[in-house]
Design an enzyme around this catalytic site. Structure first.
Site, PDB file in Angstrom:
ATOM      1  N   SER A 126       4.176  -8.722 -21.661  1.00 54.99           N
ATOM      2  CA  SER A 126       3.957  -7.521 -20.849  1.00 54.99           C
ATOM      3  C   SER A 126       5.160  -6.598 -20.935  1.00 54.99           C
ATOM      4  O   SER A 126       6.301  -7.052 -21.115  1.00 54.99           O
ATOM      5  CB  SER A 126       3.756  -7.976 -19.401  1.00 54.99           C
ATOM      6  N   TYR A 150       6.593 -13.378 -11.825  1.00 51.82           N
ATOM      7  CA  TYR A 150       5.607 -13.158 -12.901  1.00 51.82           C
ATOM      8  C   TYR A 150       6.315 -12.697 -14.180  1.00 51.82           C
ATOM      9  O   TYR A 150       6.112 -13.237 -15.258  1.00 51.82           O
ATOM     10  CB  TYR A 150       4.564 -12.119 -12.465  1.00 51.82           C
ATOM     11  N   LYS A 154       6.876 -14.430 -18.154  1.00 53.88           N
ATOM     12  CA  LYS A 154       6.633 -13.818 -19.470  1.00 53.88           C
ATOM     13  C   LYS A 154       7.894 -13.913 -20.331  1.00 53.88           C
ATOM     14  O   LYS A 154       7.843 -14.256 -21.505  1.00 53.88           O
ATOM     15  CB  LYS A 154       6.193 -12.360 -19.315  1.00 53.88           C
TER      16      LYS A 154
HETATM   17  P1  NAD Z   1      -7.382 -12.157 -16.236  1.00 52.81           P
HETATM   18  O1  NAD Z   1      -6.950 -12.793 -14.947  1.00 52.81           O
HETATM   19  O2  NAD Z   1      -8.632 -11.365 -16.223  1.00 52.81           O
HETATM   20  O3  NAD Z   1      -7.492 -13.284 -17.371  1.00 52.81           O
HETATM   21  C1  NAD Z   1      -6.723 -14.460 -17.345  1.00 52.81           C
HETATM   22  C2  NAD Z   1      -7.691 -15.637 -17.467  1.00 52.81           C
HETATM   23  O4  NAD Z   1      -6.932 -16.856 -17.476  1.00 52.81           O
HETATM   24  C3  NAD Z   1      -8.673 -15.726 -16.302  1.00 52.81           C
HETATM   25  O5  NAD Z   1      -9.979 -15.797 -16.829  1.00 52.81           O
HETATM   26  C4  NAD Z   1      -8.288 -17.014 -15.579  1.00 52.81           C
HETATM   27  O6  NAD Z   1      -9.409 -17.671 -15.015  1.00 52.81           O
HETATM   28  C5  NAD Z   1      -7.629 -17.822 -16.681  1.00 52.81           C
HETATM   29  N1  NAD Z   1      -6.608 -18.788 -16.219  1.00 52.81           N
HETATM   30  C6  NAD Z   1      -5.603 -18.568 -15.345  1.00 52.81           C
HETATM   31  N2  NAD Z   1      -4.867 -19.684 -15.198  1.00 52.81           N
HETATM   32  C7  NAD Z   1      -5.415 -20.626 -16.009  1.00 52.81           C
HETATM   33  C8  NAD Z   1      -5.098 -21.982 -16.292  1.00 52.81           C
HETATM   34  N3  NAD Z   1      -4.085 -22.625 -15.681  1.00 52.81           N
HETATM   35  N4  NAD Z   1      -5.871 -22.657 -17.178  1.00 52.81           N
HETATM   36  C9  NAD Z   1      -6.924 -22.045 -17.775  1.00 52.81           C
HETATM   37  N5  NAD Z   1      -7.277 -20.768 -17.536  1.00 52.81           N
HETATM   38  C10 NAD Z   1      -6.526 -20.059 -16.671  1.00 52.81           C
HETATM   39  O7  NAD Z   1      -6.152 -11.291 -16.760  1.00 52.81           O
HETATM   40  P2  NAD Z   1      -6.075 -10.213 -17.940  1.00 52.81           P
HETATM   41  O8  NAD Z   1      -5.832  -8.877 -17.330  1.00 52.81           O
HETATM   42  O9  NAD Z   1      -7.193 -10.394 -18.884  1.00 52.81           O
HETATM   43  O10 NAD Z   1      -4.696 -10.656 -18.600  1.00 52.81           O
HETATM   44  C11 NAD Z   1      -4.650 -11.530 -19.710  1.00 52.81           C
HETATM   45  C12 NAD Z   1      -3.200 -11.810 -20.053  1.00 52.81           C
HETATM   46  O11 NAD Z   1      -2.533 -10.585 -20.331  1.00 52.81           O
HETATM   47  C13 NAD Z   1      -2.408 -12.493 -18.949  1.00 52.81           C
HETATM   48  O12 NAD Z   1      -1.531 -13.434 -19.522  1.00 52.81           O
HETATM   49  C14 NAD Z   1      -1.619 -11.345 -18.335  1.00 52.81           C
HETATM   50  O13 NAD Z   1      -0.425 -11.785 -17.743  1.00 52.81           O
HETATM   51  C15 NAD Z   1      -1.350 -10.475 -19.553  1.00 52.81           C
HETATM   52  N6  NAD Z   1      -1.119  -9.058 -19.216  1.00 52.81           N
HETATM   53  C16 NAD Z   1      -2.054  -8.379 -18.495  1.00 52.81           C
HETATM   54  C17 NAD Z   1      -1.818  -7.058 -18.143  1.00 52.81           C
HETATM   55  C18 NAD Z   1      -2.807  -6.282 -17.319  1.00 52.81           C
HETATM   56  O14 NAD Z   1      -2.429  -5.261 -16.731  1.00 52.81           O
HETATM   57  N7  NAD Z   1      -4.080  -6.696 -17.248  1.00 52.81           N
HETATM   58  C19 NAD Z   1      -0.625  -6.410 -18.541  1.00 52.81           C
HETATM   59  C20 NAD Z   1       0.296  -7.132 -19.301  1.00 52.81           C
HETATM   60  C21 NAD Z   1       0.023  -8.467 -19.641  1.00 52.81           C
HETATM   61  N1  UFG Z   2      -0.394   2.926  -8.047  1.00 49.94           N
HETATM   62  C1  UFG Z   2      -0.706   3.630  -6.895  1.00 49.94           C
HETATM   63  N2  UFG Z   2      -1.646   3.116  -6.051  1.00 49.94           N
HETATM   64  C2  UFG Z   2      -2.268   1.920  -6.272  1.00 49.94           C
HETATM   65  C3  UFG Z   2      -1.930   1.200  -7.451  1.00 49.94           C
HETATM   66  C4  UFG Z   2      -0.979   1.726  -8.312  1.00 49.94           C
HETATM   67  O1  UFG Z   2      -0.169   4.707  -6.664  1.00 49.94           O
HETATM   68  O2  UFG Z   2      -3.094   1.487  -5.455  1.00 49.94           O
HETATM   69  C5  UFG Z   2       0.581   3.498  -9.007  1.00 49.94           C
HETATM   70  C6  UFG Z   2       1.830   2.664  -9.187  1.00 49.94           C
HETATM   71  O3  UFG Z   2       2.800   2.991  -8.225  1.00 49.94           O
HETATM   72  C7  UFG Z   2       2.224   3.012 -10.620  1.00 49.94           C
HETATM   73  C8  UFG Z   2       0.887   3.269 -11.324  1.00 49.94           C
HETATM   74  O4  UFG Z   2      -0.032   3.556 -10.266  1.00 49.94           O
HETATM   75  O5  UFG Z   2       2.964   4.208 -10.647  1.00 49.94           O
HETATM   76  C9  UFG Z   2       0.383   2.088 -12.118  1.00 49.94           C
HETATM   77  O6  UFG Z   2       0.348   0.931 -11.288  1.00 49.94           O
HETATM   78  P1  UFG Z   2      -0.381  -0.420 -11.724  1.00 49.94           P
HETATM   79  O7  UFG Z   2      -0.235  -1.387 -10.588  1.00 49.94           O
HETATM   80  O8  UFG Z   2      -1.744  -0.137 -12.222  1.00 49.94           O
HETATM   81  O9  UFG Z   2       0.461  -0.882 -12.984  1.00 49.94           O
HETATM   82  P2  UFG Z   2       2.009  -1.246 -13.104  1.00 49.94           P
HETATM   83  O10 UFG Z   2       2.556  -0.355 -14.165  1.00 49.94           O
HETATM   84  O11 UFG Z   2       2.692  -1.253 -11.806  1.00 49.94           O
HETATM   85  O12 UFG Z   2       1.920  -2.763 -13.541  1.00 49.94           O
HETATM   86  C10 UFG Z   2       1.293  -3.150 -14.763  1.00 49.94           C
HETATM   87  C11 UFG Z   2       0.718  -4.568 -14.644  1.00 49.94           C
HETATM   88  C12 UFG Z   2       1.821  -5.550 -14.392  1.00 49.94           C
HETATM   89  C13 UFG Z   2       2.871  -5.410 -15.427  1.00 49.94           C
HETATM   90  C14 UFG Z   2       3.355  -3.970 -15.497  1.00 49.94           C
HETATM   91  C15 UFG Z   2       4.324  -3.748 -16.601  1.00 49.94           C
HETATM   92  O13 UFG Z   2      -0.193  -4.626 -13.581  1.00 49.94           O
HETATM   93  O14 UFG Z   2       1.285  -6.860 -14.492  1.00 49.94           O
HETATM   94  O15 UFG Z   2       2.246  -3.116 -15.750  1.00 49.94           O
HETATM   95  O16 UFG Z   2       3.725  -4.098 -17.794  1.00 49.94           O
HETATM   96  F1  UFG Z   2       3.912  -6.218 -15.103  1.00 49.94           F
END
Ligand code: NAD
Ligand code: UFG
Length: 339
Positions: A126, A150, A154
């Site tokens: 991330s 978190y 990572k």
């Molecule tokens: P998500 O929660 O939709 O998907 C994660 C999946 O992993 C879920 O289906 C959950 O049931 C499964 N899971 C969790 N713990 C588990 C375990 N112990 N064993 C087996 N399965 C398990 O999340 P996502 O948004 O699809 O994110 C996928 C990956 O990308 C994650 O590693 C997340 O940290 C990373 N990521 C997501 C974002 C974002 O904003 N969505 C940003 C940066 C990185």
């Molecule tokens: N925001 C609001 N109101 C809300 C939610 C978000 O104003 O209800 C704003 C935040 O302050 C930020 C922007 O919208 O300025 C984006 O916020 P998100 O929560 O959607 O995303 P972030 O950039 O804070 O976080 C995301 C992922 C994290 C990851 C991070 C950096 O959710 O898991 O990007 O990669 F760690």
């Protein structure tokens, strides 16, 4: 012979979209997921869209034997590792669960891979590993740091994978640092389905638009950005999924460990996101400005050129498409996968 990819977390948001594209590209897909944050319905819909089957195991990364059983029963050539917990706020409340599932879970997976001579893995990292960057755009050589458990999971998993690659040159590891994934597949059949109150901006906006929430709270309008609200690099989840397909096919030419930022290179403010959503959905989104959210940074976007060059890939969906596809999914499925 068809290559078989193990997708951990494959029923989740990014995992389900990636599984769809892997099937379309002709791979066999085996999904491992404990369904703690997803529903099997996502994969049923992926099967409906593609007309292909996904082999699903309800299994947990904390259980090494369950992982080994999957490797025993399938000839896995590469792994895409999405599974894990991802809520920043929650990670400060239950850090041990985050360390156990994200770090120990990844170690269990890597140990089983080693036992079965499978040495190709793509890991979901991330942009959070850049902490509060000194400048934007961010490139892969920027220093890393973590401000919450978190983010630390990572960073630690990245370091563990780096040590592993250095210990044994047969490993082929791609660390993908995602910026802000949004949007949904164009069918409107699969999308992001957060449990409870969404933490992220776009699911919150779309739930307000569909009448599930009253109004958006914008966390601060006093940042040093053009309109004072936070700026992020939003990337369409289908572009992100496409990068994973490129990554598994690039394993052949890449060796050792490769780190890539995945984003578009464009930053949009919270207010710009609200306006773009309103335009594409035809709905108005009520909001109020409230105090900054602790831990948030002013702006975060990437220089995507290394990923573009390395993977021969580019994010090509713009903001309008991100919003249109989010709205189609939300409007067709106001309660997500729940009936
Ligand atoms: P998500 O929660 O939709 O998907 C994660 C999946 O992993 C879920 O289906 C959950 O049931 C499964 N899971 C969790 N713990 C588990 C375990 N112990 N064993 C087996 N399965 C398990 O999340 P996502 O948004 O699809 O994110 C996928 C990956 O990308 C994650 O590693 C997340 O940290 C990373 N990521 C997501 C974002 C974002 O904003 N969505 C940003 C940066 C990185
Ligand atoms: N925001 C609001 N109101 C809300 C939610 C978000 O104003 O209800 C704003 C935040 O302050 C930020 C922007 O919208 O300025 C984006 O916020 P998100 O929560 O959607 O995303 P972030 O950039 O804070 O976080 C995301 C992922 C994290 C990851 C991070 C950096 O959710 O898991 O990007 O990669 F760690």
């Amino acid at each position: 012979m068809l290559q078989t990819i193990l997708v951990t977390g494959g029923s989740g948001y990014i995992g389900s979209h990636t599984t769809l594209l892997l099937l379309k590209a002709g791979f066999e897909v085996v999904v491992l997921d404990n369904l703690s944050n997803s529903s099997l319905e996502s994969l049923h819909r992926v099967e409906k869209i593609t007309g292909k089957k996904v082999k699903f195991y309800q299994a947990d990364l904390r259980n090494t034997q369950q992982i080994a059983d999957i490797f025993n029963e399938n000839n896995i050539s590469s792994v895409i590792h999405f599974a894990g917990l991802k809520a920043v706020g929650e990670s400060a409340e239950i850090p041990l669960d985050y360390y156990e599932q994200n770090i120990s879970g990844s170690i269990n997976l890597l140990k089983v891979m080693k036992e079965f001579n499978c040495s190709q893995i793509v890991f979901s990292s991330s942009a959070t590993v850049y902490g509060d960057p000194a400048s934007v755009p961010i490139n892969e050589s920027f220093p890393t740091s973590a401000t919450n458990p978190y983010g630390r999971t990572k960073l630690f998993v990245e370091e563990i994978m780096r040590d592993l690659a250095h210990s044994d040159p047969s490993w082929n590891i791609i660390l993908l640092r995602y910026f802000n994934p949004v949007g949904a597949h164009e069918s409107g059949l699969i999308g992001e389905d957060p449990q409870g109150i969404p933490n992220n901006l776009v699911p919150f906006i779309s739930q307000v638009a569909v009448g599930e929430r009253e109004k958006l709270r914008i966390f601060g309008d006093d940042y040093s950005t053009p309109d004072g609200t936070g700026v992020r690099d939003y990337i369409h989840v289908m572009d992100l999924a496409a990068a994973h397909v490129k990554a598994v096919t690039s394993h052949v030419k890449l060796s050792g460990i490769t780190t890539l930022n995945l984003g578009t290179g464009n930053g949009y403010s919270v207010l710009e996101m609200v306006k773009a959503f309103e335009k594409e959905s035809g709905k108005s989104v009520a909001y109020e400005i409230v105090a900054r959210r602790s831990g948030d940074i002013a702006e975060c976007w990437t220089d995507p050129s290394l990923a573009e060059k390395t993977l021969n890939w580019k994010a090509n969906r713009g903001l309008a498409e991100m919003m249109k596809d989010t709205w189609r999914w939300q409007n067709n499925n106001p309660k997500g996968y729940k009936i």
